[in-house]
Design an enzyme around this catalytic site. Sequence first.
Site, short mmCIF file in Angstrom:
data_model
loop_
_atom_site.label_atom_id
_atom_site.label_comp_id
_atom_site.label_asym_id
_atom_site.label_seq_id
_atom_site.Cartn_x
_atom_site.Cartn_y
_atom_site.Cartn_z
N PRO A 98 0.83 -1.24 0.02
CA PRO A 98 -0.20 0.12 -0.11
C PRO A 98 0.81 1.35 -0.03
O PRO A 98 1.80 1.35 0.72
CB PRO A 98 -0.67 -0.14 1.45
CG PRO A 98 -1.09 -1.46 1.46
CD PRO A 98 0.32 -2.21 1.01
N CYS A 99 0.26 2.44 -0.73
CA CYS A 99 1.18 3.59 -0.86
C CYS A 99 0.49 4.68 -0.29
O CYS A 99 0.96 5.62 -0.13
CB CYS A 99 1.32 3.66 -2.26
SG CYS A 99 -0.21 4.18 -3.28
N GLN A 100 -0.76 4.38 0.44
CA GLN A 100 -1.46 5.60 0.90
C GLN A 100 -0.70 6.59 1.88
O GLN A 100 -1.09 7.75 2.01
CB GLN A 100 -2.67 4.98 1.70
CG GLN A 100 -3.83 4.62 1.00
CD GLN A 100 -4.00 3.04 0.55
OE1 GLN A 100 -2.57 2.52 0.61
NE2 GLN A 100 -4.61 2.55 0.10
N ILE B 11 2.53 6.78 1.88
CA ILE B 11 3.69 7.37 0.94
C ILE B 11 3.48 8.39 -0.24
O ILE B 11 4.17 9.47 -0.49
CB ILE B 11 4.31 6.03 0.32
CG1 ILE B 11 4.75 5.20 1.70
CG2 ILE B 11 5.68 6.56 -0.42
CD1 ILE B 11 5.68 3.89 0.93
N SER B 12 2.39 8.16 -0.81
CA SER B 12 2.00 8.87 -1.91
C SER B 12 1.90 10.20 -1.65
O SER B 12 1.22 10.62 -0.58
CB SER B 12 0.64 8.33 -2.64
OG SER B 12 0.32 9.01 -3.71
#
Length: 283
Positions: free
Chosen positions: A73-75, A77-78
């Site tokens: 998951p990138c939530q 990080i993005s």
Amino acid sequence: MPQPTIGSLFAGIGGFDEGFEKAGYRTAWQVELNPTNRAVLADRFPHATQHEDVRHCGANNLQSVDVITAGFPCQDISNAGSRPGNQHTRGLQGQRSGLFWEVIRILQETQPRWVVLENVVNLLAINDSRDFQTVVRALADSGYVGCWRVLNAQYFGVPQQRRRIFLVAGHHRMPPIELLADAAPVDAIPPASQSQPWPRPADAWAANTLLANKAGSQIAMGCTTFVAHPNGWHQMVERQRTSDDDGLCLGLDASNLAEAFAAGNAVVPQIAQWIAEKLIKAH
């Protein structure tokens, strides 16, 4: 030789799986929390065993495979997930992106030959690059060494600017050098000032595809890309009349939105296939 296998963590709708199978691999199992995505996986990969929660998976219930893929998951990080006033997102300390440590645990328990990780490019910069250093160190401490590279979907036949970082590492062995030193041709990008035919059809713009703009799960509905047709007012009237008379949606309904988010979170299969074709030669 037996057919090489992959196991897919955070499988989504199977972008990694699709690409690897086209390269000659067989998907042994998939781990995906979203029930809608699991329904897609069951339809497209009936031969693969499905698991729901990565936190409940490990050597006790996962078959040994040659490759483990994980678009974790990138939530946290993005840049798209950041909030005004927060100069630093939580990164690997966040609840969602922190599931990266489940990937490391599973690698240590199952020890596949290769691991392929994918995430947004901001992983390189978040928290002054300390999180990316943590990822590389965690892989190395688990016995995995390799390389990383930023790949853009537009160079793999996909009409979209979609840059993602891919890390490929082997268990006590380096991955093929072709992952870093390929000499594939790259088409020139036409300048923005280049003249365009007029009127330009709406479906000729990449921004009007399912995966539009910087956010992969976003469809351009504002003036990001403005498509004009001379004397086209009657088309807007007819569209409104169709919506009123027939109940057709002018925007996204629930199923459209679920499809858009699933596609936006997916790994581009063409890129996965390109990586898989390099790794399968090492078998």
